[in-house]
Design an enzyme around this catalytic site. Sequence first.
Site, PDB file in Angstrom:
ATOM      1  N   LYS A 156      40.752  57.808  36.396  1.00  0.00           N
ATOM      2  CA  LYS A 156      40.853  56.674  37.338  1.00  0.00           C
ATOM      3  C   LYS A 156      42.061  56.928  38.223  1.00  0.00           C
ATOM      4  O   LYS A 156      42.991  57.639  37.827  1.00  0.00           O
ATOM      5  CB  LYS A 156      41.047  55.371  36.554  1.00  0.00           C
ATOM      6  CG  LYS A 156      40.657  54.129  37.328  1.00  0.00           C
ATOM      7  CD  LYS A 156      39.176  53.842  37.245  1.00  0.00           C
ATOM      8  CE  LYS A 156      38.772  52.713  38.155  1.00  0.00           C
ATOM      9  NZ  LYS A 156      37.373  52.316  37.975  1.00  0.00           N
ATOM     10  N   ASP A 196      36.307  51.773  43.918  1.00  0.00           N
ATOM     11  CA  ASP A 196      36.596  50.674  43.000  1.00  0.00           C
ATOM     12  C   ASP A 196      37.101  49.548  43.904  1.00  0.00           C
ATOM     13  O   ASP A 196      36.798  49.542  45.111  1.00  0.00           O
ATOM     14  CB  ASP A 196      37.635  51.094  41.936  1.00  0.00           C
ATOM     15  CG  ASP A 196      37.764  50.076  40.799  1.00  0.00           C
ATOM     16  OD1 ASP A 196      36.877  50.027  39.938  1.00  0.00           O
ATOM     17  OD2 ASP A 196      38.744  49.311  40.779  1.00  0.00           O
TER      18      ASP A 196
HETATM   19  P1  NDP Z   1      35.621  44.974  45.593  1.00  0.00           P
HETATM   20  O1  NDP Z   1      36.912  45.343  46.167  1.00  0.00           O
HETATM   21  O2  NDP Z   1      34.383  45.275  46.340  1.00  0.00           O
HETATM   22  O3  NDP Z   1      35.599  43.417  45.237  1.00  0.00           O
HETATM   23  C1  NDP Z   1      36.540  42.861  44.364  1.00  0.00           C
HETATM   24  C2  NDP Z   1      36.370  41.353  44.397  1.00  0.00           C
HETATM   25  O4  NDP Z   1      37.202  40.786  43.403  1.00  0.00           O
HETATM   26  C3  NDP Z   1      36.781  40.737  45.699  1.00  0.00           C
HETATM   27  O5  NDP Z   1      36.029  39.589  45.910  1.00  0.00           O
HETATM   28  C4  NDP Z   1      38.244  40.404  45.449  1.00  0.00           C
HETATM   29  O6  NDP Z   1      38.754  39.346  46.256  1.00  0.00           O
HETATM   30  C5  NDP Z   1      38.188  39.963  44.015  1.00  0.00           C
HETATM   31  N1  NDP Z   1      39.491  40.187  43.381  1.00  0.00           N
HETATM   32  C6  NDP Z   1      40.173  41.350  43.290  1.00  0.00           C
HETATM   33  N2  NDP Z   1      41.339  41.168  42.666  1.00  0.00           N
HETATM   34  C7  NDP Z   1      41.388  39.867  42.375  1.00  0.00           C
HETATM   35  C8  NDP Z   1      42.351  39.061  41.734  1.00  0.00           C
HETATM   36  N3  NDP Z   1      43.496  39.582  41.255  1.00  0.00           N
HETATM   37  N4  NDP Z   1      42.062  37.736  41.593  1.00  0.00           N
HETATM   38  C9  NDP Z   1      40.893  37.230  42.053  1.00  0.00           C
HETATM   39  N5  NDP Z   1      39.961  37.949  42.687  1.00  0.00           N
HETATM   40  C10 NDP Z   1      40.203  39.239  42.832  1.00  0.00           C
HETATM   41  O7  NDP Z   1      35.581  45.648  44.147  1.00  0.00           O
HETATM   42  P2  NDP Z   1      34.334  45.956  43.221  1.00  0.00           P
HETATM   43  O8  NDP Z   1      33.319  44.900  43.368  1.00  0.00           O
HETATM   44  O9  NDP Z   1      33.954  47.367  43.431  1.00  0.00           O
HETATM   45  O10 NDP Z   1      35.003  45.874  41.787  1.00  0.00           O
HETATM   46  C11 NDP Z   1      35.068  44.656  41.043  1.00  0.00           C
HETATM   47  C12 NDP Z   1      35.267  44.967  39.574  1.00  0.00           C
HETATM   48  O11 NDP Z   1      34.179  45.778  39.109  1.00  0.00           O
HETATM   49  C13 NDP Z   1      36.534  45.756  39.238  1.00  0.00           C
HETATM   50  O12 NDP Z   1      36.986  45.369  37.961  1.00  0.00           O
HETATM   51  C14 NDP Z   1      36.035  47.199  39.182  1.00  0.00           C
HETATM   52  O13 NDP Z   1      36.881  48.007  38.385  1.00  0.00           O
HETATM   53  C15 NDP Z   1      34.681  46.979  38.524  1.00  0.00           C
HETATM   54  N6  NDP Z   1      33.706  48.042  38.717  1.00  0.00           N
HETATM   55  C16 NDP Z   1      33.355  48.488  39.963  1.00  0.00           C
HETATM   56  C17 NDP Z   1      32.400  49.472  40.088  1.00  0.00           C
HETATM   57  C18 NDP Z   1      31.946  49.976  41.400  1.00  0.00           C
HETATM   58  O14 NDP Z   1      31.107  50.883  41.421  1.00  0.00           O
HETATM   59  N7  NDP Z   1      32.437  49.457  42.518  1.00  0.00           N
HETATM   60  C19 NDP Z   1      31.753  50.085  38.912  1.00  0.00           C
HETATM   61  C20 NDP Z   1      32.145  49.486  37.670  1.00  0.00           C
HETATM   62  C21 NDP Z   1      33.100  48.527  37.597  1.00  0.00           C
HETATM   63  P3  NDP Z   1      39.426  39.647  47.685  1.00  0.00           P
HETATM   64  O15 NDP Z   1      38.276  39.860  48.625  1.00  0.00           O
HETATM   65  O16 NDP Z   1      40.224  38.427  47.976  1.00  0.00           O
HETATM   66  O17 NDP Z   1      40.273  40.862  47.500  1.00  0.00           O
END
Ligand code: NDP
Length: 483
Positions: A156, A196
């Site tokens: 990562k 991510d």
């Molecule tokens: P994105 O950046 O596309 O979206 C993240 C979302 O979560 C946004 O809506 C963001 O809000 C919100 N967010 C992030 N940090 C916080 C926080 N501290 N408090 C509240 N809301 C928060 O990321 P992904 O959708 O890709 O990833 C989301 C999760 O899924 C993570 O844990 C990631 O590790 C996991 N994941 C992702 C994969 C992938 O292929 N993308 C695969 C497997 C797991 P804002 O818009 O305000 O930043």
Amino acid sequence: MGLAYTISPATVLDGVRMMFWAAYAVKEINTEEWIVDLLELVQTKDPGEKEFHQAVAEVASSLKPALERNPKYRQAKILERMVEPERVVMFRVPWMDDAGGVQVNRGFRVQMNSAIGPYKGGLRFHPSVNLGILKFLAFEQVFKNALTTLPLGGGKGGADFNPKGKSDAEVQRFCHSFMLELFRHIGPDTDVPAGDIGVGAREVGYMFGMYKKLVNNFTGVLTGKGATWGGSLIRPEAAGYGVIYFAAEILQTKGKTLDGCRCLVSGAGNVAQFAMEKLLHLGATPITFSDSSGYIFDEAGITADKLLFIKELKNMRRGRVSEYVERYPEAVFTPVDPTHDHNPLWAHKADCAFPCATQNEINAQDAHNLVQGKVQVVTEGANMPTELEGVHILQDNGVLFGPAKAANAGGVSVSGLEMTQNSMRLSWTRDEVDSRLKQIMKGIHQGCLDAAEAHGVAGNYVAGANIAGFIKVANAMLDQGVV
Ligand code: NDP
């Protein structure tokens, strides 16, 4: 000739010695004490890395049956080795903002374990990024990747860069600078990063462009690439779709389906958007979503049209979720209140819950609220969104709980399929990739159930996922010796 004549006194003595040493070994490394010692060691060595400690504690506590069954794992110090990254790279990322000012961020790549394949795992760009968070994510990734049945090690990386509020040109300069250092540590057979939080198709594109220029080679070194230049169809959808396929498998064990279920979803990014899309495909209704500013509750349900609006809002305009209520005034926006001891999103009545934003979104109080709200299934889209106490509360109250390392493995699985297509220099159709994804999620679900059952913890997906992932990596490490 009787048996007594075939066993020499020396052999008998050897047997007694072996019995003594076996008893001594069990006493010496009583599994409970050993786990406590291991956690203490991890905490003492890296005191500030609380998310990493949390991830190790969750895994170690559920591995007891596997460790007791095969003493070789403890003797060969497999878990002690697994908590130590094979390599960590930390580097300066200097870049110039639009006003001509110099900015400096910190970049990382944690190459955790390559026992079963090249390091594989996403890059996260978020101001909260630090070594402890990336070590937790890399550690989880090792087990997750093993569950996919694909030959992928775990890693990562990322940076404490905040893409929010940055212009496109600034994001491009940052990504180029990041890759100017990272390129020397990765490669299609060494380490293959992906996206991510904060890293989507745009960022992958900029990083790939710089990598290609530096090595003068068009190769599948990143996944999540654009579909016209080496990316796989369904990769953007994969993590979110996979989470819902996994939940459907869980429900099927109880003779139920997602059809007609009302669902709580958190997040509004890649995983949340495609989880909501697949819920709609399967006849379920998402009623919440969120970002770091707060959450939306839409009692009437989020429809396909409303989801299109969310995608445009978050992906094109990079706006805040509160704008949703300007368009759909029947919905309610609740801002984040840092003084709250719980997140009110999880207090709404629903059938299923899908935390898809970030780590530690569901604490003990939230878990109680989910139980109170009659939620039957919680399946994790984000990595480690549920605190350990929350997991226990849900499980103790009969909520079917699908842990992230199994449930969100669809993302990395299709990344693995992207690597395969790149190597074969061909592209599979949407349907072909989607059907492979479905099969992989089905296989992961069954693998968790089988491992749990075989180790006396039937039906426990957390233990099943940890044990199945661990055994695969541990056996490869045993085969490869102390390296
Ligand atoms: P994105 O950046 O596309 O979206 C993240 C979302 O979560 C946004 O809506 C963001 O809000 C919100 N967010 C992030 N940090 C916080 C926080 N501290 N408090 C509240 N809301 C928060 O990321 P992904 O959708 O890709 O990833 C989301 C999760 O899924 C993570 O844990 C990631 O590790 C996991 N994941 C992702 C994969 C992938 O292929 N993308 C695969 C497997 C797991 P804002 O818009 O305000 O930043």
